[in-house]
Design a protein around this motif. Structure first.
Motif, PDB file in Angstrom:
ATOM      1  N   TYR A  50      22.572  55.028   7.810  1.00  0.00           N
ATOM      2  CA  TYR A  50      23.415  54.074   6.996  1.00  0.00           C
ATOM      3  C   TYR A  50      24.052  54.761   5.484  1.00  0.00           C
ATOM      4  CZ  TYR A  50      22.943  49.773   9.709  1.00  0.00           C
ATOM      5  OH  TYR A  50      23.040  48.860  10.591  1.00  0.00           O
ATOM      6  N   GLU A 107      14.030  47.675   7.215  1.00  0.00           N
ATOM      7  CA  GLU A 107      14.960  46.920   8.127  1.00  0.00           C
ATOM      8  C   GLU A 107      15.337  45.890   7.575  1.00  0.00           C
ATOM      9  OE1 GLU A 107      13.336  44.917  11.287  1.00  0.00           O
ATOM     10  OE2 GLU A 107      15.123  44.736  12.370  1.00  0.00           O
ATOM     11  N   GLN A 111      19.624  45.309   6.534  1.00  0.00           N
ATOM     12  CA  GLN A 111      20.205  44.149   6.954  1.00  0.00           C
ATOM     13  C   GLN A 111      21.118  43.601   5.575  1.00  0.00           C
ATOM     14  OE1 GLN A 111      19.141  41.087   9.258  1.00  0.00           O
ATOM     15  NE2 GLN A 111      18.045  42.528  10.932  1.00  0.00           N
ATOM     16  N   SER A 115      24.428  44.470   6.387  1.00  0.00           N
ATOM     17  CA  SER A 115      24.416  43.232   7.474  1.00  0.00           C
ATOM     18  C   SER A 115      23.800  43.855   8.781  1.00  0.00           C
ATOM     19  CB  SER A 115      26.014  42.559   7.609  1.00  0.00           C
ATOM     20  OG  SER A 115      26.481  43.123   8.515  1.00  0.00           O
ATOM     21  N   ALA A 116      23.627  42.698   9.716  1.00  0.00           N
ATOM     22  CA  ALA A 116      23.129  42.933  11.045  1.00  0.00           C
ATOM     23  C   ALA A 116      24.214  43.319  11.867  1.00  0.00           C
ATOM     24  CB  ALA A 116      22.243  41.863  11.646  1.00  0.00           C
ATOM     25  N   ASP A 117      25.563  43.452  11.693  1.00  0.00           N
ATOM     26  CA  ASP A 117      26.761  43.543  12.269  1.00  0.00           C
ATOM     27  C   ASP A 117      26.797  45.229  12.689  1.00  0.00           C
ATOM     28  OD1 ASP A 117      27.359  40.880  12.190  1.00  0.00           O
ATOM     29  OD2 ASP A 117      28.847  41.441  10.513  1.00  0.00           O
ATOM     30  N   THR A 214      23.197  49.265  13.919  1.00  0.00           N
ATOM     31  CA  THR A 214      22.482  48.028  13.572  1.00  0.00           C
ATOM     32  C   THR A 214      20.968  48.160  13.333  1.00  0.00           C
ATOM     33  OG1 THR A 214      22.318  45.627  14.134  1.00  0.00           O
ATOM     34  CG2 THR A 214      22.157  47.118  15.899  1.00  0.00           C
ATOM     35  N   PRO A 215      20.594  47.589  12.181  1.00  0.00           N
ATOM     36  CA  PRO A 215      19.189  47.770  11.779  1.00  0.00           C
ATOM     37  C   PRO A 215      18.107  47.736  12.801  1.00  0.00           C
ATOM     38  CG  PRO A 215      20.261  46.638   9.995  1.00  0.00           C
ATOM     39  CD  PRO A 215      21.276  46.652  11.308  1.00  0.00           C
ATOM     40  N   SER A 216      18.358  46.610  13.640  1.00  0.00           N
ATOM     41  CA  SER A 216      16.984  46.463  14.522  1.00  0.00           C
ATOM     42  C   SER A 216      17.044  47.796  15.773  1.00  0.00           C
ATOM     43  CB  SER A 216      17.393  45.132  15.339  1.00  0.00           C
ATOM     44  OG  SER A 216      18.637  44.890  15.990  1.00  0.00           O
TER      45      SER A 216
END
Ligand SMILES: Nc1ncnc2c1ncn2[C@@H]1O[C@H](COP(=O)(O)OP(=O)(O)O)[C@@H](O)[C@H]1O
Ligand SMILES: [Mg+2]
Lengths: 282, 237
Positions: A50, A107, A111, A115-117, A214-216
Motif C-alpha cells: 500500500y 489490516e 482499510q 478502504s476495502a476497494d 485489497t487488505p483482506s
C-alpha cells in the motif's frame, strides 16, 4: 494440450514460485533463527504494498526509489517488534497469537486509510512483455523473478560464508557455547528480524506492482507461503527458493492440465507428501 | 591469574557449590577431580559466566570479573572445551573453528591459528568440510579442543574430555592436553578420571557434593589414605 501452452504455464509457474520464495524467505529466517512464527510478515508485506501504491500512484515517486527507503524503514519497525517480543518473553506459540494480533490491527488500518476497494497501481515502468521465441514474458514478472532469485541466493551466501551467518547457525544450536565465543544473540536477533522486515517490504513492492490490492487479500497468501516455507526447510534460503518454484510450477500445471480450482490443493499435497517422505526436516 | 574466592552457586533454591576457592596460576595445569554430580560442570559454567554467583568473587588477571557476561569473560581470554564437546553439530569442522575465532581480535589471527590447530590435529585438515556431528567421539573432541584454541585463550577450561571416549582415545586426548600445556597454556582440567588427571596435573583439587575437600600436589593427594580410598578406586594402604 499443446507444448507451447505448457511451456507458457511452466514459465508463469516459475514466476509465481519466485514470488512465493521472496515472500516466504523472511518468514523462514525468523522461524528458524528467532523461533518466531511471524504472521505479521503478511501484514508488513501488504503495508509495504500500500505504501508503494501511495508513493507511486499518488505522490508520483519513481517506483525504483521506493524500496530504497521502504526497506530500511521496515527493517527498523521489525527490529522494534522483535525488541518487544524479547521484552515480553514471547515464545514460539505466543508469537503466533501476538503477531496475528498485529496482522489484524494492520489490516484494519489499511482499510481505514485506503478502504476495502481494489486499488491497482498503474505505472509506466516495467510495462508490457518481451517475446522469447513463442513465449510471452512480462517484464514486471521477469524483473521480480530475478530479484527473488538474487535475494535467495544472496541470503544463502550470507548464511553460509559470513561470520554473522555462521554465528546465527551456531547460536540457534547452542546459544550458551556461542556466547562464550562472543556471539551476541540479542543483536543478531534484531538483525534477523530487521532483515525479515526488509524482505517483507521488498516483497510488498512487487505485490503492488503485480496485483490489485485489497487488505483482506493478505490472508489468501498464508497457505501457499507456509507450505513453501515448511517444504523448503526452515532457515534455508535455497530450500525456500526450490520449494517456491516447485509449488508455483505444480500449481500452474494443475491449473492448465486439470482445472484452475485445483491450484490451492497443490501446495498442501506437495507439502504433506514431502513431509511424509522426508520427516524431521523442520 | 584466575582466582575464585568463596564461590557459591545454586540452581533456583538448590545449592550446587558451597564456598569454593580455587586458583590457577599462569602456565599451570590444575585438575579438579570428583565423582559424578560433584558440581564440576557447574563450576566450569560459573567460570564461563553462564551461571550467576550467589556468593563469592572471581578475579582474572587482577580484574574483578564476578559480574560480567559470558561474551566479556571470553574476551578476557577464557575458552571452554565443554562437557560432551557441544560442537555446532550441523556445521562443518572448519565452520566450528571459525566460531572459535569469531571475536574480532582472534579473527585477525585466523590463518595462523588454523595452521597451528591443523598441525596439532592433521586429521581435522582432511576433514575440514565434514559436518562435525557426523564424526566419531574422539574426532569431535579434537574439534572442540581446536575450536577453543582458535580463540587464542589465556586459560583453557576442559570439562571431562575423557567422557564417552574409548580408552585409547582417552590417552591420546590427555597427551594432547599435556602438549598444549607444554606450549605454555594455563589449563584447568575437570575430570572424573582421577588417576589420569593426577598423572598430568601439577596441582589438584578434590570436589565432592559441591565442596572442596582437598587440595595439593598429585603425589601428596595420592598419599593421603582418605583421598586414595574414596576417589582413586583402590583401598587405603
Ligand atoms: N541445570 C541444572 N538445574 C538444576 N540442577 C542442576 C543443573 N545442572 C546440574 N544440577 C545439579 O547440580 C549438581 C552438580 O551437577 P554437575 O555440576 O553437573 O556435576 P558434575 O559435572 O560434577 O557431574 C548435581 O546435583 C546436579 O543434579
Ligand atoms: Mg560434569
Amino acid at each position: 494440450m499443446n507444448a507451447n501452452l505448457l511451456a507458457q504455464s511452466a514459465l508463469s509457474g516459475l514466476f509465481s514460485g519466485g514470488l512465493y520464495a521472496l515472500l516466504g524467505l523472511g518468514l523462514s529466517l525468523s522461524w528458524r533463527f528467532l523461533r518466531i512464527i511471524n504472521l505479521s510478515h503478511f501484514a508488513m508485506i501488504f503495508l509495504a504494498a500500500y505504501l508503494t501504491y501511495q508513493c507511486t500512484a499518488i505522490w508520483k515517486i519513481n517506483p525504483y526509489l521506493v524500496p530504497l527507503f521502504l526497506i530500511p524503514l521496515f527493517f527498523v519497525v521489525a527490529a522494534l517488534q522483535q525488541l518487544a517480543i524479547i521484552r515480553f518473553g514471547i515464545d514460539e506459540f505466543g508469537s503466533i497469537v501476538a503477531t496475528f494480533g498485529v496482522t489484524i490491527v494492520v489490516e484494519a488500518l489499511l482499510q481505514l486509510i485506503w478502504s476495502a476497494d481494489f486499488l491497482r497501481l498503474e505505472t509506466d515502468h516495467l510495462k508490457g512483455s518481451m517475446v522469447l521465441g513463442s513465449l510471452l514474458v512480462p517484464w514486471a514478472d521477469a524483473f521480480m523473478f530475478m530479484c527473488a532469485v538474487t535475494t535467495c541466493v544472496g541470503a544463502w551466501g550470507l548464511l553460509r560464508f559470513t561470520y554473522i551467518g555462521k554465528a546465527l547457525r551456531a547460536n540457534v544450536e547452542n546459544p550458551a557455547i556461542a556466547s562464550i565465543f562472543g556471539v551476541q544473540s540479542r543483536r543478531l536477533s534484531l538483525l534477523v528480524a530487521g532483515s525479515a522486515g526488509g524482505l517483507a517490504a521488498f516483497g510488498g513492492v512487487f505485490i503492488a506492482l503485480l496485483f490489485a490490492l485489497t487488505p483482506s487479500q493478505m490472508y489468501s497468501w498464508f497457505g501457499v507461503i507456509f507450505a513453501t516455507v515448511i517444504m523448503g526447510g526452515l532457515g534455508s534460503p535455497l530450500g525456500v527458493l526450490v520449494a517456491g518454484l516447485l509449488v508455483g510450477v505444480s500449481e500452474s500445471f494443475a491449473m492448465a492440465l486439470v482445472a484452475p480450482s485445483w491450484a490451492p490443493i497443490v501446495p498442501f499435497t506437495l507439502m504433506v507428501s514431502l513431509l511424509t517422505l522426508r520427516p524431521g526436516r523442520i | 591469574m584466575l582466582r575464585l574466592e568463596g564461590v557459591e552457586i545454586a540452581y533456583g533454591d538448590a545449592p550446587a557449590l558451597f564456598d569454593v576457592s580455587v586458583h590457577v596460576d599462569r602456565g599451570e595445569l590444575v585438575a579438579i577431580v570428583g565423582p559424578n554430580g560433584a558440581g564440576k560442570t557447574t563450576l566450569v559454567n560459573a567460570i564461563a559466566r553462564l551461571l550467576p554467583f550467589r556468593k563469592g568473587s572471581m578475579h582474572f588477571q587482577g580484574t574483578d570479573v564476578t559480574k560480567i557476561s559470558p561474551q566479556a569473560m571470553g574476551a578476557h581470554g577464557i575458552a571452554v572445551i565443554p562437557e560432551g564437546r557441544r560442537l555446532f553439530t550441523q556445521m562443518t569442522v572448519e565452520e566450528n573453528l571459525d566460531m572459535g575465532c569469531y571475536r574480532r581480535n582472534s579473527r585477525a589471527f585466523r590463518d595462523q591459528s588454523l595452521a597451528e590447530v591443523y598441525a596439532l590435529f592433521p586429521i581435522l585438515r582432511e576433514r575440514r568440510h565434514q559436518i562435525s556431528g557426523t564424526m566419531s567421539g574422539g574426532q569431535q573432541q579434537m574439534v572442540a579442543i581446536a575450536r577453543a584454541l582458535m580463540s587464542r585463550p589465556e586459560v583453557l577450561l576442559i570439562d571431562e574430555p575423557s567422557l564417552g571416549l574409548a580408552p585409547i582415545m582417552v590417552s591420546q586426548v590427555f597427551e594432547i592436553i599435556q602438549k598444549i600445556h607444554r606450549g605454555g597454556m594455563s589449563i584447568l582440567l575437570i575430570e572424573q578420571n582421577v588417576n589420569k588427571s593426577l598423572d598430568v596435573a601439577e596441582r589438584a583439587y578434590v570436589l565432592d557434593c559441591g565442596r572442596l575437600i582437598a587440595e595439593g600436589a598429585p603425589s601428596e593427594l595420592r598419599s593421603r589414605p582418605e583421598i586414595a580410598g574414596a576417589y582413586l578406586g583402590h583401598a587405603s594402604p
